[in-house]
Design a protein around this motif. Structure first.
Motif, PDB file in Angstrom:
ATOM      1  N   HIS A  76      -5.426   6.576   9.784  1.00  0.00           N
ATOM      2  CA  HIS A  76      -5.478   7.626   8.765  1.00  0.00           C
ATOM      3  C   HIS A  76      -6.341   7.182   7.579  1.00  0.00           C
ATOM      4  O   HIS A  76      -5.895   7.157   6.433  1.00  0.00           O
ATOM      5  N   TYR A  77      -7.593   6.883   7.850  1.00  0.00           N
ATOM      6  CA  TYR A  77      -8.493   6.461   6.775  1.00  0.00           C
ATOM      7  C   TYR A  77      -8.759   7.602   5.795  1.00  0.00           C
ATOM      8  O   TYR A  77      -9.098   7.356   4.638  1.00  0.00           O
ATOM      9  N   ASP A  78      -8.570   8.838   6.263  1.00  0.00           N
ATOM     10  CA  ASP A  78      -8.770   9.986   5.387  1.00  0.00           C
ATOM     11  C   ASP A  78      -7.637  10.132   4.372  1.00  0.00           C
ATOM     12  O   ASP A  78      -7.732  10.940   3.448  1.00  0.00           O
ATOM     13  N   TRP A  79      -6.569   9.351   4.509  1.00  0.00           N
ATOM     14  CA  TRP A  79      -5.448   9.426   3.575  1.00  0.00           C
ATOM     15  C   TRP A  79      -5.680   8.579   2.324  1.00  0.00           C
ATOM     16  O   TRP A  79      -4.864   8.597   1.400  1.00  0.00           O
ATOM     17  N   LEU A  80      -6.778   7.847   2.267  1.00  0.00           N
ATOM     18  CA  LEU A  80      -6.993   6.955   1.128  1.00  0.00           C
ATOM     19  C   LEU A  80      -7.228   7.706  -0.179  1.00  0.00           C
ATOM     20  O   LEU A  80      -7.126   7.119  -1.250  1.00  0.00           O
ATOM     21  N   LEU A 116       0.860  -1.173   0.000  1.00  0.00           N
ATOM     22  CA  LEU A 116       0.000   0.000   0.000  1.00  0.00           C
ATOM     23  C   LEU A 116       0.899   1.226   0.000  1.00  0.00           C
ATOM     24  O   LEU A 116       1.787   1.359   0.846  1.00  0.00           O
ATOM     25  N   VAL A 117       0.667   2.115  -0.957  1.00  0.00           N
ATOM     26  CA  VAL A 117       1.426   3.358  -1.051  1.00  0.00           C
ATOM     27  C   VAL A 117       0.482   4.475  -0.625  1.00  0.00           C
ATOM     28  O   VAL A 117      -0.515   4.747  -1.301  1.00  0.00           O
ATOM     29  N   ILE A 118       0.773   5.146   0.505  1.00  0.00           N
ATOM     30  CA  ILE A 118      -0.208   6.059   1.098  1.00  0.00           C
ATOM     31  C   ILE A 118       0.492   7.238   1.766  1.00  0.00           C
ATOM     32  O   ILE A 118       1.633   7.131   2.234  1.00  0.00           O
ATOM     33  N   GLY A 119      -0.199   8.364   1.794  1.00  0.00           N
ATOM     34  CA  GLY A 119       0.310   9.553   2.460  1.00  0.00           C
ATOM     35  C   GLY A 119      -0.795  10.568   2.664  1.00  0.00           C
ATOM     36  O   GLY A 119      -1.908  10.426   2.126  1.00  0.00           O
ATOM     37  N   ALA A 120      -0.504  11.611   3.427  1.00  0.00           N
ATOM     38  CA  ALA A 120      -1.474  12.678   3.643  1.00  0.00           C
ATOM     39  C   ALA A 120      -1.830  13.329   2.314  1.00  0.00           C
ATOM     40  O   ALA A 120      -0.979  13.448   1.433  1.00  0.00           O
ATOM     41  N   PRO A 121      -3.073  13.727   2.131  1.00  0.00           N
ATOM     42  CA  PRO A 121      -3.468  14.377   0.872  1.00  0.00           C
ATOM     43  C   PRO A 121      -2.547  15.547   0.524  1.00  0.00           C
ATOM     44  O   PRO A 121      -2.306  16.418   1.350  1.00  0.00           O
ATOM     45  N   GLY A 122      -2.013  15.513  -0.686  1.00  0.00           N
ATOM     46  CA  GLY A 122      -1.108  16.551  -1.138  1.00  0.00           C
ATOM     47  C   GLY A 122       0.326  16.369  -0.703  1.00  0.00           C
ATOM     48  O   GLY A 122       1.206  17.138  -1.111  1.00  0.00           O
TER      49      GLY A 122
END
Length: 229
Positions: free
Chosen positions: A194-198, A109-115
């Motif tokens: 951090h489900y909002d990072w999806l 999974l490649v994930i990070g904070a929006p922006g």
């Protein structure tokens, strides 16, 4: 279809374009997998899911769980959500005449904070998920050792065993994708709630191979943003 840089493409083709023999026991396993997946997938069409990638006769779709209610509906009283862990239901529809093998350990999974920049996460085993969800803070007060008689007790109690069993039964458990069949199961990632990072996340399946012939199978990249409400 995901694009590869020339150097990476040559490396991938060299790595996965080997020929495989398929003895009779593989055939029996394929038949069993086809029968096992047909009933479970009667209500889900992977092609209808918004987060998907498809090429070379293989469709991979991802359905990330992001609400507490959806987790409870699937897992019951205890869920990965309680530990801030993401569960992604994966669907593999193989429309080829040949079975495909996928390396489950290399999926990421490649994930990070929006922006922001993103980091790569490896999947967790069901046992690791159970440990994170049911872990209790250590008691800082000193304890007096008490001698024990007989065999040592298991570090995991009944609740842990039941929860780990639920996670195992739901997890993607096979690396073999039978021909003209759909396989599915869950993979788990610790995203620290951090489900909002999806909206800034991607699911990578880099290591796949046909089990017959010399035809290469390129990696899959699935943007998860379309699956986020």
């Amino acid at each position: 279809m995901s694009q590869l840089a020339p150097q990476r493409q040559r490396h991938t083709m060299a790595r996965i374009s080997r020929s495989y023999s398929m003895p009779a026991r593989i055939g029996f396993l394929i038949c069993a997998l086809c029968l096992g997946t047909a009933g479970a997938l009667a209500q889900t069409d992977p092609a209808s899911l918004p987060a998907r990638d498809s090429h070379q006769g293989l469709l991979i779709a991802a359905s990330p769980y992001i609400s507490a209610d959806r987790y409870k509906e699937k897992f019951g009283k205890r869920t990965p959500y309680d530990g801030g862990i993401l569960a992604i239901e994966l669907f593999f529809r193989n429309d080829n005449d040949s079975p495909i093998r996928v390396n489950l350990k290399t999926m990421q999974l490649v994930i990070g904070a929006p922006g922001g920049s993103r980091q790569r996460l490896d999947p967790l085993s069901p046992e690791e998920v159970a440990d994170r969800v049911l872990a209790k803070p250590k008691d800082p007060s000193p304890r007096i050792p008490i001698p024990r008689v007989g065999a040592p007790r298991s570090p995991h109690d009944k609740n842990w065993e039941e929860f780990a069993g639920t996670l195992r039964s739901a997890a993607l458990a096979t690396d073999l994708l039978p021909p003209h069949a759909t396989t599915h199961g869950f993979v788990y990632f610790d995203i620290n709630r951090h489900y909002d990072w999806l909206s800034n996340a991607r699911f990578d399946v880099p290591d796949l191979s046909f089990m017959t012939g010399n035809k290469p199978l390129f990696f899959f990249q699935i943007d998860l943003a379309p699956a986020v409400p």
